[in-house]
Structures are given as C-alpha cells and as structure tokens.
Scaffold this motif. Structure first.
Motif, PDB file in Angstrom:
ATOM      1  N   UNK A 151      40.632  38.588  56.382  1.00  0.00           N
ATOM      2  CA  UNK A 151      41.606  38.782  57.554  1.00  0.00           C
ATOM      3  C   UNK A 151      40.996  37.587  58.327  1.00  0.00           C
ATOM      4  N   UNK A 152      39.882  37.231  58.498  1.00  0.00           N
ATOM      5  CA  UNK A 152      39.491  36.264  59.415  1.00  0.00           C
ATOM      6  C   UNK A 152      40.083  34.796  59.095  1.00  0.00           C
ATOM      7  N   UNK A 153      39.896  34.416  57.894  1.00  0.00           N
ATOM      8  CA  UNK A 153      40.328  33.280  57.327  1.00  0.00           C
ATOM      9  C   UNK A 153      41.779  33.023  57.296  1.00  0.00           C
ATOM     10  N   UNK A 154      42.693  34.250  57.195  1.00  0.00           N
ATOM     11  CA  UNK A 154      43.968  34.285  57.290  1.00  0.00           C
ATOM     12  C   UNK A 154      44.285  33.832  59.092  1.00  0.00           C
ATOM     13  N   UNK A 185      42.907  29.367  49.849  1.00  0.00           N
ATOM     14  CA  UNK A 185      43.176  28.062  50.480  1.00  0.00           C
ATOM     15  C   UNK A 185      41.781  27.554  51.321  1.00  0.00           C
ATOM     16  N   UNK A 186      41.245  26.317  51.242  1.00  0.00           N
ATOM     17  CA  UNK A 186      40.279  25.634  51.819  1.00  0.00           C
ATOM     18  C   UNK A 186      40.528  25.557  53.279  1.00  0.00           C
ATOM     19  N   UNK A 223      53.808  24.928  48.187  1.00  0.00           N
ATOM     20  CA  UNK A 223      52.314  24.961  48.284  1.00  0.00           C
ATOM     21  C   UNK A 223      51.823  26.358  47.207  1.00  0.00           C
ATOM     22  N   UNK A 224      52.657  27.391  47.283  1.00  0.00           N
ATOM     23  CA  UNK A 224      52.259  28.325  46.323  1.00  0.00           C
ATOM     24  C   UNK A 224      52.396  27.890  44.922  1.00  0.00           C
ATOM     25  N   UNK A 282      40.526  18.764  47.089  1.00  0.00           N
ATOM     26  CA  UNK A 282      40.719  20.373  46.577  1.00  0.00           C
ATOM     27  C   UNK A 282      41.459  20.755  47.688  1.00  0.00           C
ATOM     28  N   UNK A 283      42.261  21.855  47.201  1.00  0.00           N
ATOM     29  CA  UNK A 283      42.908  22.511  48.324  1.00  0.00           C
ATOM     30  C   UNK A 283      42.514  24.207  48.024  1.00  0.00           C
ATOM     31  N   UNK A 284      42.377  24.320  46.739  1.00  0.00           N
ATOM     32  CA  UNK A 284      41.971  25.684  46.522  1.00  0.00           C
ATOM     33  C   UNK A 284      40.645  25.975  46.535  1.00  0.00           C
ATOM     34  N   UNK A 285      40.141  27.109  47.007  1.00  0.00           N
ATOM     35  CA  UNK A 285      38.705  27.438  46.868  1.00  0.00           C
ATOM     36  C   UNK A 285      38.500  27.827  45.474  1.00  0.00           C
ATOM     37  N   UNK A 286      37.097  28.066  45.289  1.00  0.00           N
ATOM     38  CA  UNK A 286      36.332  28.363  44.057  1.00  0.00           C
ATOM     39  C   UNK A 286      36.852  29.591  43.524  1.00  0.00           C
ATOM     40  N   UNK A 287      36.946  30.017  42.241  1.00  0.00           N
ATOM     41  CA  UNK A 287      37.378  31.354  41.883  1.00  0.00           C
ATOM     42  C   UNK A 287      36.164  32.668  42.421  1.00  0.00           C
ATOM     43  N   UNK A 288      34.803  31.967  42.556  1.00  0.00           N
ATOM     44  CA  UNK A 288      33.863  33.096  42.889  1.00  0.00           C
ATOM     45  C   UNK A 288      34.019  33.290  44.319  1.00  0.00           C
ATOM     46  N   UNK A 289      34.273  32.277  45.311  1.00  0.00           N
ATOM     47  CA  UNK A 289      34.480  32.425  46.573  1.00  0.00           C
ATOM     48  C   UNK A 289      35.647  33.637  46.886  1.00  0.00           C
ATOM     49  N   UNK A 290      36.795  33.072  45.857  1.00  0.00           N
ATOM     50  CA  UNK A 290      38.033  34.096  46.155  1.00  0.00           C
ATOM     51  C   UNK A 290      37.682  35.484  45.874  1.00  0.00           C
ATOM     52  N   UNK A 291      36.991  35.862  44.896  1.00  0.00           N
ATOM     53  CA  UNK A 291      36.578  36.931  44.614  1.00  0.00           C
ATOM     54  C   UNK A 291      35.600  37.400  45.461  1.00  0.00           C
ATOM     55  N   UNK A 292      34.826  36.854  46.171  1.00  0.00           N
ATOM     56  CA  UNK A 292      33.896  37.508  47.254  1.00  0.00           C
ATOM     57  C   UNK A 292      34.422  37.700  48.465  1.00  0.00           C
ATOM     58  N   UNK A 293      35.535  36.784  48.816  1.00  0.00           N
ATOM     59  CA  UNK A 293      36.079  36.827  50.009  1.00  0.00           C
ATOM     60  C   UNK A 293      35.828  35.574  50.820  1.00  0.00           C
ATOM     61  N   UNK A 294      37.006  35.261  51.293  1.00  0.00           N
ATOM     62  CA  UNK A 294      37.005  33.638  51.947  1.00  0.00           C
ATOM     63  C   UNK A 294      36.187  33.676  53.135  1.00  0.00           C
TER      64      UNK A 294
END
Length: 424
Positions: A39-42, A128-129, A194-195, A392-404
């Motif tokens: 939520x904060x990232x968004x 997204x980073x 972008x999507x 790089x625009x997309x975050x790492x998979x592990x960061x996505x799963x853990x939460x941005x």
C-alpha cells in the motif's frame, strides 16, 4: 484588474486546489486495492509524481505546453521550453506586479500534468522500482505529456474562432474540454504499454489479489469525485454558464455510471460491490471529462450509464488478452476516455451527428483519440523498454513476494505492535 478577471482568477485558484487533491485521491483509490504489504509503495508513486512533475512544470513544462505565436519549435506540435522558463514572464503584469490570471491558469494546468502521470502507476502496481518510476515520470511528462497537452489545451480564440494552438484542437477541431485525450487516453495507453513491458505479476490469474482495504478505495473515489468538479468546471477558466453546465454533468454522469456498472456486475457476478460502485463513478467521471461543456445533462447521464456498463465489461480484457493491468487503468481510463471523446461526435450539442446529420465531428474526435493513443503507447513502450534494459524497472521476484513496502521503502503500512504476554 477588473472585477471579472479577479473573480475568474479566484475560481482558477480554487479549482487548482481541488484538482491537486485528486492525486492524493488516486493514492487512496489505488492504495486500497493492492495488497497490504504494497500500500505504501502504491501511494508513494502518486506522491512521487507530484514532486517530479510540479518542479518540471515550473521550470519548462508550462512553456512547452502553452507556447504560441513564433515561439513554437515545431508549429502546433512542440512548444519552446524556454519561452516561459521558470515562469518568470508571469511574474510581471501590466501594473508591475505578478500576473494573477496567468499564474492561476498555470497552476491549474500543473495539476492536470501531475494527475495524468499518477494515473499510470495503477497499471504497474506491485512490481515497479520506485527510483526508476521517478526517472520515468520526469522523462515521460517531458516528452509525452507536455507535447500532448499543447496539442489539446493550448489554443487562442479570436473573433473568427481559433487563431492558434495545438494541432488536435486548432487543426482538427476536436472538442476535448478537460482532457479525455490528453489525460485519460494518454494515461491509459501509457499504462497498457508499461504493463506489457514489465510483464505479469507472480501468480497472475483472475481473483489473485483482493483489495486489502475497501474503505480506503472508497475514500479515494470520494476525493476524486470532489476534486473532479474543479477539474471539469475549472477548465472553462471563467465563472459562467459553461462552468455550471460542466459542474452539473460532473454530478450526473458518474452517478449514472455507478448504476450502469452495478447492473452489469449483478448480472455477471451475482453481487453489486463497493469496488464496483467506486470504479463506476471514476469511469463516468473519465467519460464526461471531454464532453462536459457540450452535452445536455440528459445525454451526459446516458453517457455515464453506457460507460459504466461498458467499462465493467472492459476490465476483463486483461484476463482474455493476457496483459497485467493491475488496477484497471486501461479498462477505466483508456476505454472511458475513448467513449467520452467519441460521444461528443454523436451527441455534442450543435456539433454532433444527431444535431447536424454530419459525421465530420465524429471523425475528428476519432482521429484525435487515435493520435494520442498511438503516440502515447509507442513512446511509453520505448521508454519503458529502455529503462527496463538499462537500470531495471521491475523489482526482483523475491521482493515482489515479500512486499514492496519493506523491501523498497523500509516501512509497513500497518505496523501493529507485537502482543504483550502478561504473566500472573
């Protein structure tokens, strides 16, 4: 300064404040629909857009968007970024003081640039980073939004009609009162690009992530609707009958769109939802934006009803076509903006097909919408691709799963205290 100019300037300042409030409204609207750990990232993506775009607007964005006369770099296409650099010319009026009306208008238009960029963020939620997003904001607003705003919003009226301006309004005669093309089709096409560039979220599937905080989304929709009265009625830049008509249409169209969305939702899914009501209201607001100055309230309500129903169906396109538009930027802003822009060509009072028997205005509206869609989509796709392949625009998979929120910002949206065990 004469009293009429002073009153109009005051209205522009109030309307600008209302429109600026819409970007925090977008933050709440989007923030409630993502996961609790994102939520904060968004929300930060919206606030980041405010920071970047406001600075660039004052430096050169206003100059690029509202060039006229001999100051075009390419006539009717690209404005000169140095014509009003730092908005210094607006600091001196005929009486030697700051130019109230010019500054008020510049401030009002700045808020349009800000929210257009913020809207794009919903399409790439959860992946997204933040640093790359900020760089994207700066480049995109410079090379995509500022030129398109000049095509649509920059025009000069004389005794014989339009005498100068951007090619979409001056050349084609498109009626886009408050930004159906420049804001919503522009942001929707950019969000789609972008999507596609960033790819799907991990586990992308229908129903993969329910909104974590529906009241937050409803709050955001409420702020958006409230601010939208400044967005549409303020675009007249004067206190007159057109501003009042835009205000009434801004009330009626989204109200009807809620009904249209909920009817489709009830038929399709069996239950009308709060998210559906909020989304329907936004879809109706999007559609009425280009047309609020030229539709009777009756046709405005019909537009809202149709748009709410169509957008409720359009949001499923991402599942069928396989692009991950996380928060339905395409289904609401791109589709809604196209419907509203074309609606003018059919039902616009005095210019539409049903009044004139001619499809000329409809053709102009369609060409203007298509031009912005194509320009925004391909420009954004190129920019997004370059950023993804370089920094790089997309975050790492592990960061996505853990939460941005924790991985990128080191914060949590809901950092509750650990329970304390009391021993007796």
């Amino acid at each position: 300064m004469d009293p009429i100019t002073a009153i109009n300037s005051l209205w522009l300042l109030v309307a600008a404040a209302l429109v600026l409030l819409m970007t925090p409204g977008v933050a709440f609207f989007y923030g409630g629909m993502v996961r609790a750990k994102s939520v904060l990232s968004m929300m930060m993506m919206s606030f980041g857009a405010i920071a970047i775009v406001a600075v660039l607007w004052v430096l050169y964005g206003y100059s690029m968007s509202f060039t006229s006369g001999d100051d075009w770099v390419i006539p009717h296409v690209i404005g000169n970024p140095f014509t009003n650099f730092g908005m210094i010319p607006q600091l001196t009026a005929a009486d030697g003081g700051p130019d109230l009306y010019a500054l008020a208008f510049a401030g009002f238009q700045a808020t349009f640039a800000i929210i257009t960029v913020a809207l794009i963020s919903g399409a790439i939620a959860d992946r997204a980073k933040f640093g790359t997003w900020m760089i994207f904001c700066a480049i995109w607003v410079t090379f995509v939004y500022f030129p398109v705003a000049s095509w649509v919003f920059n025009f000069t009226l004389g005794d014989e009609g339009l005498t100068d301006g951007g090619w979409i309004v001056y050349g084609l005669g498109v009626n886009d009162f408050a930004g159906g093309t420049a804001v919503h089709i522009n942001a929707g096409a950019a969000g789609l690009a972008l999507a596609i560039v960033l790819g799907k979220r991990i586990g992308f599937a229908k129903g993969m992530a329910k909104p974590h905080n529906v009241p937050l989304t409803l709050l955001g929709a409420s702020l958006l609707w409230f601010g939208w009265f400044g967005f549409n009625a303020g675009s007249e830049a004067a206190v007159d009958g057109i501003a009042a008509l835009a205000w009434i249409n801004t009330l009626a169209a989204p109200a009807a769109a809620i009904i249209g969305w909920l009817i489709v939702e009830k038929i399709k899914d069996g239950k009308p939802t709060s998210i559906g009501a909020a989304s329907g209201a936004v879809a109706g607001l999007v559609a009425i934006t280009p047309a609020c100055n030229i539709l009777t309230p009756f046709w405005g309500m019909v537009l809202g009803l149709v748009t709410g129903a169509v957008c409720a169906l359009a949001i499923d396109l991402k599942w069928r076509l396989g692009f991950d538009d996380a928060l339905d930027v395409v289904g609401i802003h791109l589709v809604g903006g196209i419907i509203g822009t074309l609606w003018v060509g059919v039902f616009g009072n005095g210019i539409g097909l049903i009044y004139t028997g001619s499809a000329t205005q409809l053709g102009a509206q369609a060409l203007g919408a298509l031009a912005v869609l194509v320009f925004s989509f391909f420009s954004t796709a190129l920019l997004g691709f370059i950023l993804e392949k370089t920094i790089g625009f997309r975050i790492k998979n592990e960061d996505e799963q853990a939460g941005i929120d924790t991985s990128v910002h080191g914060e949590e949206g809901y950092a509750l205290d650990e329970p304390v065990t009391v021993r007796g």
